[in-house]
Write a protein that holds these residues in place. Structure first.
Motif, PDB file in Angstrom:
ATOM      1  N   ASP A  87       0.829  -1.201   0.000  1.00 50.99           N
ATOM      2  CA  ASP A  87       0.000   0.000   0.000  1.00 50.99           C
ATOM      3  C   ASP A  87       0.866   1.254   0.000  1.00 50.99           C
ATOM      4  N   LEU A  88       1.989   1.184   0.705  1.00 46.93           N
ATOM      5  CA  LEU A  88       2.913   2.310   0.736  1.00 46.93           C
ATOM      6  C   LEU A  88       3.486   2.578  -0.649  1.00 46.93           C
ATOM      7  N   ALA A  89       3.763   1.523  -1.386  1.00 51.96           N
ATOM      8  CA  ALA A  89       4.284   1.677  -2.745  1.00 51.96           C
ATOM      9  C   ALA A  89       3.268   2.383  -3.643  1.00 51.96           C
ATOM     10  N   LYS A  90       1.982   2.106  -3.445  1.00 54.48           N
ATOM     11  CA  LYS A  90       0.934   2.767  -4.229  1.00 54.48           C
ATOM     12  C   LYS A  90       0.886   4.267  -3.915  1.00 54.48           C
ATOM     13  N   ALA A  91       1.067   4.615  -2.641  1.00 54.64           N
ATOM     14  CA  ALA A  91       1.084   6.030  -2.262  1.00 54.64           C
ATOM     15  C   ALA A  91       2.272   6.737  -2.897  1.00 54.64           C
ATOM     16  N   HIS A  92       3.424   6.107  -2.860  1.00 53.63           N
ATOM     17  CA  HIS A  92       4.621   6.691  -3.469  1.00 53.63           C
ATOM     18  C   HIS A  92       4.436   6.870  -4.978  1.00 53.63           C
ATOM     19  N   ARG A  93       3.781   5.900  -5.612  1.00 54.03           N
ATOM     20  CA  ARG A  93       3.566   5.988  -7.052  1.00 54.03           C
ATOM     21  C   ARG A  93       2.660   7.167  -7.384  1.00 54.03           C
ATOM     22  N   ALA A  94       1.602   7.376  -6.594  1.00 55.49           N
ATOM     23  CA  ALA A  94       0.701   8.509  -6.830  1.00 55.49           C
ATOM     24  C   ALA A  94       1.443   9.836  -6.681  1.00 55.49           C
ATOM     25  N   MET A  95       2.284   9.937  -5.654  1.00 53.34           N
ATOM     26  CA  MET A  95       3.053  11.163  -5.424  1.00 53.34           C
ATOM     27  C   MET A  95       4.008  11.431  -6.584  1.00 53.34           C
ATOM     28  N   ALA A 154      10.336  12.160 -11.192  1.00 55.49           N
ATOM     29  CA  ALA A 154      10.234  12.307  -9.735  1.00 55.49           C
ATOM     30  C   ALA A 154      10.403  10.949  -9.062  1.00 55.49           C
ATOM     31  N   PHE A 155      10.986  10.979  -7.875  1.00 55.79           N
ATOM     32  CA  PHE A 155      11.065   9.769  -7.062  1.00 55.79           C
ATOM     33  C   PHE A 155      11.035  10.145  -5.592  1.00 55.79           C
ATOM     34  N   VAL A 156      10.503   9.255  -4.793  1.00 60.17           N
ATOM     35  CA  VAL A 156      10.383   9.488  -3.351  1.00 60.17           C
ATOM     36  C   VAL A 156      11.713   9.164  -2.694  1.00 60.17           C
ATOM     37  N   ARG A 157      12.253  10.140  -1.989  1.00 58.80           N
ATOM     38  CA  ARG A 157      13.534   9.937  -1.316  1.00 58.80           C
ATOM     39  C   ARG A 157      13.359   9.286   0.041  1.00 58.80           C
ATOM     40  N   ARG A 158      12.359   9.707   0.796  1.00 61.53           N
ATOM     41  CA  ARG A 158      12.106   9.112   2.114  1.00 61.53           C
ATOM     42  C   ARG A 158      10.747   9.556   2.614  1.00 61.53           C
ATOM     43  N   ASP A 159      10.224   8.856   3.596  1.00 59.38           N
ATOM     44  CA  ASP A 159       8.966   9.220   4.234  1.00 59.38           C
ATOM     45  C   ASP A 159       9.242  10.113   5.441  1.00 59.38           C
ATOM     46  N   ALA A 160       8.469  11.183   5.560  1.00 60.54           N
ATOM     47  CA  ALA A 160       8.625  12.089   6.696  1.00 60.54           C
ATOM     48  C   ALA A 160       7.587  11.811   7.779  1.00 60.54           C
TER      49      ALA A 160
END
Length: 230
Positions: A87-95, A154-160
């Protein structure tokens, strides 16, 4: 003064005494050597068995019996995750898709045809409608004049932040640091690359993960003005 006969008798007695002592010594040694039991010597000697080494060189018995009271590996595995990895991967993909999309356009685009695909990745609120726009005013005029195009990655570097507000029932939300690189080019001009880092927020609604906002997190090698609608 002793006579020669008496001296001879004394010498004979001394020799007889020494002979008797020698014979007695031989008898004693013979008796002690004879006490060893041949049958006992034939029996195999009992020895302490050697334990087979277990993993790491320890004994098998010791390896098989953990110490009482010692926490076992993975004892905290029972704590549920706020957001599952898939599910986290899906959130990152949307971002990432959204942030790459707002920096991808060409001079022939217009808001009516360009923005719907990107707004589908958001919660559809007024804030996101105002921010999901093409360049405007002078920047857009220059883009049309030079027949520009821009491509974003774009790519997600880390979760805040990862949260699930159970008390208010608002559901799961994530804020992540996203790095965006835009490459722009036009006729007769040089190609420019701009990289910025953004803090992007997303919320899980009925339609899956939706972007709810983004703010500049750190300026890149050029710096990015906030996009304005047109």
């Amino acid at each position: 003064m002793d006579s020669p006969a008496e001296n001879k008798r004394s010498a004979v007695l001394a020799l007889a005494l020494l002979g008797a002592l020698l014979v007695g010594s031989l008898v004693v040694l013979t008796l002690f050597n004879g006490e060893d039991d041949p049958a006992a010597d034939a029996k195999p000697k009992t020895t302490t068995p050697t334990r087979n080494p277990g993993p790491g060189g320890g004994s098998a018995a010791g390896a098989a019996a953990p110490r009482s009271g010692t926490p076992q590996a993975g004892a905290a595995d029972g704590v549920p995750l706020i957001v599952q990895p898939d599910d986290l991967a899906k959130a990152h993909r949307a971002m990432a898709d959204y942030m790459a999309g707002v920096t991808t356009f060409k001079y022939t685009d217009n808001t009516a045809s360009w923005s719907p695909r990107l707004l589908a990745l958001t919660d559809g609120g007024e804030t996101m409608k105002k921010r999901t726009v093409l360049p405007t005013e002078k920047a857009w005029a220059v883009c049309q004049q030079t027949k520009c195009s821009s491509t974003g990655k774009a790519f997600v570097r880390r979760d805040a932040l990862i949260a699930d507000e159970l008390s208010r029932g608002s559901g799961q939300s994530i804020s992540s640091v996203v790095e965006v690189t835009a490459t722009r080019s036009g006729e007769g001009g040089k190609t420019e690359t701009e990289t910025n880092t953004w803090l992007v927020s997303a919320h899980k609604g009925g339609g899956g993960w939706q972007v709810t906002g983004f703010d500049i997190y750190g300026l890149g090698n050029v710096g990015a003005p906030e996009p304005k609608g047109g």
